[in-house]
Design an enzyme around this catalytic site. Structure first.
Site, PDB file in Angstrom:
ATOM      1  N   GLU A 160      86.629  90.104   9.323  1.00 32.17           N
ATOM      2  CA  GLU A 160      86.438  89.014  10.154  1.00 32.17           C
ATOM      3  C   GLU A 160      85.513  87.931  10.142  1.00 32.17           C
ATOM      4  O   GLU A 160      84.306  87.858  10.650  1.00 32.17           O
ATOM      5  CB  GLU A 160      86.346  89.617  11.744  1.00 32.17           C
ATOM      6  CG  GLU A 160      87.645  90.531  12.161  1.00 32.17           C
ATOM      7  CD  GLU A 160      87.400  90.531  13.607  1.00 32.17           C
ATOM      8  OE1 GLU A 160      88.436  90.963  14.211  1.00 32.17           O
ATOM      9  OE2 GLU A 160      86.152  90.598  14.224  1.00 32.17           O
ATOM     10  N   GLU A 375      93.717  95.805  12.972  1.00 35.75           N
ATOM     11  CA  GLU A 375      93.123  95.901  14.053  1.00 35.75           C
ATOM     12  C   GLU A 375      93.901  95.201  15.135  1.00 35.75           C
ATOM     13  O   GLU A 375      94.384  94.294  15.111  1.00 35.75           O
ATOM     14  CB  GLU A 375      91.617  95.368  14.460  1.00 35.75           C
ATOM     15  CG  GLU A 375      90.649  95.919  13.554  1.00 35.75           C
ATOM     16  CD  GLU A 375      89.141  95.269  14.087  1.00 35.75           C
ATOM     17  OE1 GLU A 375      89.036  94.882  15.348  1.00 35.75           O
ATOM     18  OE2 GLU A 375      88.144  95.437  13.201  1.00 35.75           O
TER      19      GLU A 375
END
Length: 467
Positions: A160, A375
């Site tokens: 991320e 995720e």
């Protein structure tokens, strides 16, 4: 009617070193910026978290028992290089070898991330990835890991990049806690994708074993009123900030005309100038077709409306529904569509957004090769009773997202696996220990694990490949 997932589909669970390991000051681990930042700004720390440093045999045994055949693990950079470079910490190296051996014993495939929000303090206080020297330190750390941990089959460089820059320089909820600085935000994104590209080029040039990719958070952006051109533009600009700038650099090796027009507009309105060098793009272009996979982290979508005022962002860290605010000068404001459910933390639950995001990657970045959903999950104030949690809302959330993954595969997307966030309850960066995501409830005082209702449901899905 139930939907099918492929026979070779990975049903995984995700963790991260700083959120799960605990043991933040033992066995030679160096400090990270979060240690001090949490002590100074929050009511919790990452000690003991889920004590994964000691409890990993328990967690991996649970994986084996509950049909979880993949696990996302991150290596704590400062456990290997306490200062980010220089001297190696042998105890850190030994720990990860033991961890990967246990994964093999339990038949759980580790997908290993090199950086999950936890730059060593020495490098972080020296500018983190805004300092180009730290790009080289990261590549050297990556090289060490590729050579030392040859038992690993799947590597990801960063987790991320978007939320790192966002947290550090836009919202200010990550150290160093700077707000509304778009120059730093975009420069951080650029430099981190450059570090990724350099690591990928090295990985392929040296012929290391395994596959390599990157994990991106990709929240889908929609116009609040699709018939209002200003709302449409607000959604486009917010998508550039959080998604497109990073995806372009990773898979195109350059920023498209539309992307740079948006970036220049945002910087013109808010101030700032980027340092983008010719040699950067040579590196990015060399790497663009070498990514073996893309990891997509998807939790929510956002609806954007036009906005004329000053920038103000309020992060909902307490679960007080409706307390968040996101409005950016020259970009737009988030406006909740009241007909769509959202969590107490104002995260909008919209599985269709995952389908749309996968479709977007397939269409705009056809060299993506394959996707893992690295995720996805539901944060909740779990109620522990009868030695379990009756988390039907979590089951419903996961089911809906697995259904749209099945649809995306049917429509031609190459999606190879799903990693629920999180395997067990872990420490949350900006919510501490109240917001739980795990399949396994963790009593943080005793470190005992208890399967939730969702764990039994997930086991059945992994066995039948049906949702």
């Amino acid at each position: 009617m139930s939907k099918k997932l492929p026979e070779d589909f990975i049903f995984g669970g995700a963790t991260a070193a700083y959120q799960a390991e605990g043991a933040i000051k033992i066995d030679g681990k160096g400090p990270v910026a979060w240690d001090k930042f949490l002590e100074e700004n929050y009511w919790y720390t990452a000690e003991p978290a889920s004590d994964f440093y000691h409890q990993y045999p328990v967690d991996l045994k649970l994986c084996e028992e509950f049909g979880i055949n993949g696990i996302r693990i991150s290596i704590a950079w400062s456990r290997i290089f306490p200062n980010g470079y220089g001297e190696v910490n042998p105890k850190g190296v030994e720990f990860y070898h033991k961890l990967f051996a246990e994964c093999k014993k339990r038949k759980v495939e580790p997908f290993v991330t090199l950086h999950h929000f936890d730059t060593p303090e020495v490098l972080h206080s020296n500018g983190d990835f805004l300092n180009r020297e730290n790009i080289e330190h990261f590549v050297n750390y990556a090289k060490f890991c590729f050579e030392e941990f040859s038992e690993v089959n799947y590597w990801t460089t960063f987790n991320e990049i978007g939320p790192i820059g966002d947290g550090q320089y836009l919202v200010g909820k990550f150290p160093p806690g700077i707000k509304y600085d778009f120059e730093k935000l975009f420069q951080s994104h650029h430099n981190m994708v450059l570090a990724h590209a350099k690591a990928v080029n090295l990985f392929k040039k040296n012929g290391y074993h395994g596959e390599i990719g990157m994990v991106c958070a990709l929240p889908t952006k929609y116009p609040y009123d699709p018939n209002n051109p200003k709302d449409v533009r607000a959604a486009e600009l917010d998508d550039i900030i959080h998604n497109k700038f990073i995806l372009d650099a990773t898979f195109k090796g350059e920023y498209s005309k539309n992307t740079m027009e948006g970036v220049n507009h945002i910087l013109q309105v808010n101030g700032g100038k980027l340092d983008l060098r010719e040699e950067d793009f040579e590196e990015l272009k060399a790497a663009k077709d070498l990514n073996d996979f893309l990891g997509i982290n998807y939790y929510m979508s956002d609806w954007m409306a036009e906005y004329d005022g000053e920038t103000e962002i309020i992060h909902n860290a307490t679960g007080n529904k409706g307390s968040s605010k996101y409005q950016i000068k020259g970009v737009g404001q988030r406006k909740a569509n009241e007909s769509i459910p959202r969590t107490d933390w104002d995260w909008i639950i919209y599985p269709q957004g995952l389908y749309d995001q996968i479709s977007r990657v397939k269409k705009d970045y056809p060299n993506y090769k394959k996707i893992y959903i690295t995720e996805n999950g539901l944060g909740y104030k779990d109620v522990f009773e009868d030695n379990t949690v009756y988390d039907d809302a979590r089951i419903d959330y996961i089911r809906q997202h697995l259904e749209v993954i099945s649809d995306a595969i049917k429509d031609g997307a190459n999606v190879k696996g799903y990693f629920l966030w999180s395997l067990m309850d872990v420490f949350s960066w900006s919510n501490g220990y109240e917001k739980r995501y795990g399949l396994f409830y963790v009593d943080f005082e005793t470190q005992k694990r208890y399967p939730k209702k969702s764990a039994y449901w997930y086991k059945k899905v992994s066995e039948t490949k049906e949702v």
